[in-house]
Design a protein around this motif. Structure first.
Motif, PDB file in Angstrom:
ATOM      1  N   PHE A 149       0.764  -0.912  -0.198  1.00 11.51           N
ATOM      2  CA  PHE A 149       0.080  -0.008  -0.338  1.00 11.51           C
ATOM      3  C   PHE A 149       0.640   0.832   0.004  1.00 11.51           C
ATOM      4  O   PHE A 149       0.496   2.017  -0.523  1.00 11.51           O
TER       5      PHE A 149
ATOM      6  N   VAL B   4      -2.443  -3.738  -7.060  1.00  9.84           N
ATOM      7  CA  VAL B   4      -3.042  -3.652  -7.903  1.00  9.84           C
ATOM      8  C   VAL B   4      -4.269  -4.583  -7.433  1.00  9.84           C
ATOM      9  O   VAL B   4      -3.519  -6.250  -7.324  1.00  9.84           O
TER      10      VAL B   4
ATOM     11  N   ASP C 196     -11.744  -5.604  -6.690  1.00  4.44           N
ATOM     12  CA  ASP C 196     -11.445  -4.937  -7.784  1.00  4.44           C
ATOM     13  C   ASP C 196     -12.743  -4.431  -8.052  1.00  4.44           C
ATOM     14  O   ASP C 196     -13.588  -5.039  -8.171  1.00  4.44           O
TER      15      ASP C 196
ATOM     16  N   ASP D 208     -14.446   0.230  -7.329  1.00  2.00           N
ATOM     17  CA  ASP D 208     -13.371   1.756  -7.118  1.00  2.00           C
ATOM     18  C   ASP D 208     -13.702   2.233  -6.278  1.00  2.00           C
ATOM     19  O   ASP D 208     -13.121   2.835  -5.378  1.00  2.00           O
TER      20      ASP D 208
ATOM     21  N   SER E 272     -12.585   0.145  -3.775  1.00  2.00           N
ATOM     22  CA  SER E 272     -11.623  -0.814  -2.665  1.00  2.00           C
ATOM     23  C   SER E 272     -10.552   0.433  -3.159  1.00  2.00           C
ATOM     24  O   SER E 272      -9.356   1.478  -1.830  1.00  2.00           O
ATOM     25  N   TYR E 273     -10.055   1.113  -3.577  1.00  2.00           N
ATOM     26  CA  TYR E 273      -9.253   2.153  -4.292  1.00  2.00           C
ATOM     27  C   TYR E 273      -9.352   3.373  -4.236  1.00  2.00           C
ATOM     28  O   TYR E 273      -8.152   3.775  -3.550  1.00  2.00           O
TER      29      TYR E 273
ATOM     30  N   LEU F   5      -8.410   3.586   0.075  1.00  2.00           N
ATOM     31  CA  LEU F   5      -6.622   3.311   0.103  1.00  2.00           C
ATOM     32  C   LEU F   5      -5.862   4.648  -0.613  1.00  2.00           C
ATOM     33  O   LEU F   5      -5.475   4.881   0.488  1.00  2.00           O
ATOM     34  N   GLY F   6      -7.124   5.342  -1.009  1.00  2.00           N
ATOM     35  CA  GLY F   6      -6.738   6.839  -1.372  1.00  2.00           C
ATOM     36  C   GLY F   6      -6.173   7.648  -0.208  1.00  2.00           C
ATOM     37  O   GLY F   6      -5.907   8.677   0.664  1.00  2.00           O
TER      38      GLY F   6
ATOM     39  N   TYR G 257      -4.253   5.983  -6.207  1.00  2.00           N
ATOM     40  CA  TYR G 257      -4.715   5.225  -6.004  1.00  2.00           C
ATOM     41  C   TYR G 257      -6.693   5.471  -5.958  1.00  2.00           C
ATOM     42  O   TYR G 257      -7.452   5.329  -6.714  1.00  2.00           O
ATOM     43  N   TYR G 258      -6.703   7.286  -6.287  1.00  2.00           N
ATOM     44  CA  TYR G 258      -7.466   7.870  -7.025  1.00  2.00           C
ATOM     45  C   TYR G 258      -7.846   7.692  -8.374  1.00  2.00           C
ATOM     46  O   TYR G 258      -9.297   7.788  -8.341  1.00  2.00           O
TER      47      TYR G 258
ATOM     48  N   ARG H  62      -6.701   4.754  -9.927  1.00  2.00           N
ATOM     49  CA  ARG H  62      -7.072   3.839  -9.990  1.00  2.00           C
ATOM     50  C   ARG H  62      -8.637   3.648  -9.781  1.00  2.00           C
ATOM     51  O   ARG H  62      -8.822   2.635 -10.292  1.00  2.00           O
ATOM     52  N   ALA H  63      -9.178   4.704  -8.705  1.00  2.00           N
ATOM     53  CA  ALA H  63     -10.825   4.492  -8.579  1.00  2.00           C
ATOM     54  C   ALA H  63     -11.609   4.687  -9.347  1.00  2.00           C
ATOM     55  O   ALA H  63     -12.630   4.117 -10.283  1.00  2.00           O
TER      56      ALA H  63
END
Length: 481
Positions: free
Chosen positions: A358, A364, A404, A406, A408-409, A412-413, A428-429, A431-432
């Motif tokens: 993280f 990922v 996997d 939005d 989850s990511y 993390l953001g 991370y944002y 990836r979301a």
């Protein structure tokens, strides 16, 4: 828990089938098989009425923020602590009448010093525990090798550790670290929940039910005290013992106590021919345990060496003698200390791999179907961690599930933002947003986003970042001109 007298266990340890039934209803995948299954050996199937009553009262399993394991929790932590305080007060009161509580001795002073250092490390990983009513008593019974830490930090250690085993300070630190590990991982609360479901279930549930209907606060308090008193007589599961070993040896190492002492202590216990069969029947065999501890020593030894070689950490709060918000002269209050260490990007070594992924922005995910149940079950705890700003725990919890989408990511953001990892948070944002565009979203027919307005929040964060970048660029241009 180090416990030599588990006679009550002979009555309670017969109910595996019942716990399997409860597990299937209370504990959802992927932790259902482990939530209760390893704790009891044989169980009678209790009455259908009791099962219905239990299921009506139970809210299900909870995920521990330190270990990530799903545990049966039928009561709140506040109730567990209240029950533990009552049971502890009664226990110590009875021992005091028999002059079995050691006071004002060099040994008591040393135990308090050791324990305070361990608590300071414990608070790093559970900042909320800074507000517990920590207490430790030395119980004068030279024939008993035993120690415990109840919910809320109520501790006891018997003089048999010194009289029978000639335990060193490092060994005492590893014993107390192990017991504190049980409290941090909510093992007492877990056993109190189990105590409510077997043996004394009918009585406890009827009291709880009447308390809820009548508002009889005192009867509820008595129920919690009964469960707490019973819990300290019950053996811990092997899984709980493993967790306490992992936590305890690391707390001791970080506090500057030699982790090798955990191994030497068990060697002494293995050689003690007077050790009762009950003790070893409720703990992993000494050989296997020593092997696991030796493996843990290799992991935490760098922490120990750093603690010994480094500069003194400065004055620590007095966790055993003052209120949480009280600041000793020239020192720091518990609350101030907890706020400081909560911002540190440190986790226990056994979840370090997930946290490092993280922290480096390398988390990922590709899991969907296989992780669906875990995701559905964990979302509630993620929301709680987010609301409490427990960013380290949130990051590890999300990475452990690895679902996997939005949400989850996005979380993390949020965790990265809370820990000051701005560039990692932006990744991370992003990836979301990519997950949303690809249709891997918490929105839809079965909306699982909860109260999180993901798109709006990300837009606001990115807008603030862009504005900050533009302001910095403008400042540089003006400086150059």
């Amino acid at each position: 828990m180090f416990n030599e007298n588990n006679s009550m266990w002979t009555v309670l340890a017969r109910n595996e089938e019942f716990f399997q039934i409860v597990t299937m209803r209370l504990c959802r995948p992927p932790h259902a098989a482990r939530c209760l299954g390893k704790t009891m050996n044989r169980i009678h199937v209790l009455s259908r009425g009791l099962l219905i009553a239990l299921l009506a009262l139970a809210s299900g399993c909870a995920t521990n923020t330190i270990t990530g394991r799903s545990q049966l929790m039928l009561m709140s932590e506040e109730s567990a602590i209240q029950g533990a305080v009552s049971a502890y007060s009664s226990m110590i009161g009875q021992l005091s009448k028999k002059n079995q509580v050691e006071v004002a001795s060099p040994r008591v002073t040393r135990v308090r010093e050791i324990t305070n250092r361990l608590i300071a490390e414990a608070v790093r990983f559970r900042p909320d525990s800074a507000g517990w009513g920590w207490e430790v008593q030395v119980i004068d019974d030279p024939k008993v090798v035993n120690a415990f830490c109840m919910a809320g930090g109520k501790m006891g250690i018997y003089t048999g550790f010194w009289e029978k085993l000639k335990a060193t300070d490092d060994e005492i630190a590893n014993v107390m670290g192990h017991e504190i590990g049980h409290a941090l991982a909510s093992h007492t609360r877990e056993k109190m929940s189990m105590a409510m479901t077997v043996g004394v279930s009918t009585a406890l549930l009827s009291v709880l039910a009447s308390s809820r209907n009548s508002g009889d606060y005192q009867r509820t308090q008595n129920t919690m005290a009964m469960a707490a008193a019973l819990a300290i007589t019950l053996p811990n599961s092997r899984e709980a013992e493993t967790e306490a070993d992992q936590i305890g040896i690391e707390l001791a190492a970080r506090a500057g106590f030699d982790p090798r002492a955990a191994v030497t202590l068990w060697q002494k216990m293995a050689k003690d021919g007077d050790s009762p069969a009950e003790f070893f029947s409720t703990h992993p065999s000494p050989e296997n345990r020593m092997q696991r501890l030796q493996a843990l020593v290799a992991k935490v030894d760098p922490l120990y060496r750093a603690a010994v070689a480094g500069s003194p950490p400065g004055p620590l709060p007095d966790f055993l003698g003052v209120a949480a918000n009280e600041r000793p002269v020239g020192g720091i209050s518990r609350e101030e200390y907890a706020a400081r260490v909560a911002a540190e990007a440190q986790v226990m070594t056994f979840v370090a791999e997930e946290f490092e992924r993280f922290r480096k922005g390398e988390a990922v995910f590709s899991c969907t179907t296989d992780c669906m149940f875990a995701y559905g079950y964990q979302r509630g705890s993620w929301k709680t961690l987010h609301d409490k700003a427990q960013w380290r725990e949130l990051a590890v919890a999300v990475v452990k599930v690895g679902y996997d989408n939005d949400l989850s990511y996005f979380l993390l953001g949020e965790a990265a933002t809370g820990l000051g990892l701005k560039e990692v948070a932006q990744g991370y944002y992003l990836r979301a947003l990519q997950a949303r565009k690809a249709g891997r979203t918490c929105e839809g027919v079965f909306n699982t986003c909860g109260e999180f307005a993901i798109a709006e929040r990300i837009a606001a964060v990115q807008g603030a970042a862009a504005a900050g970048g533009a302001a910095a660029q403008s400042k540089n241009i003006n400086k150059n001109n």
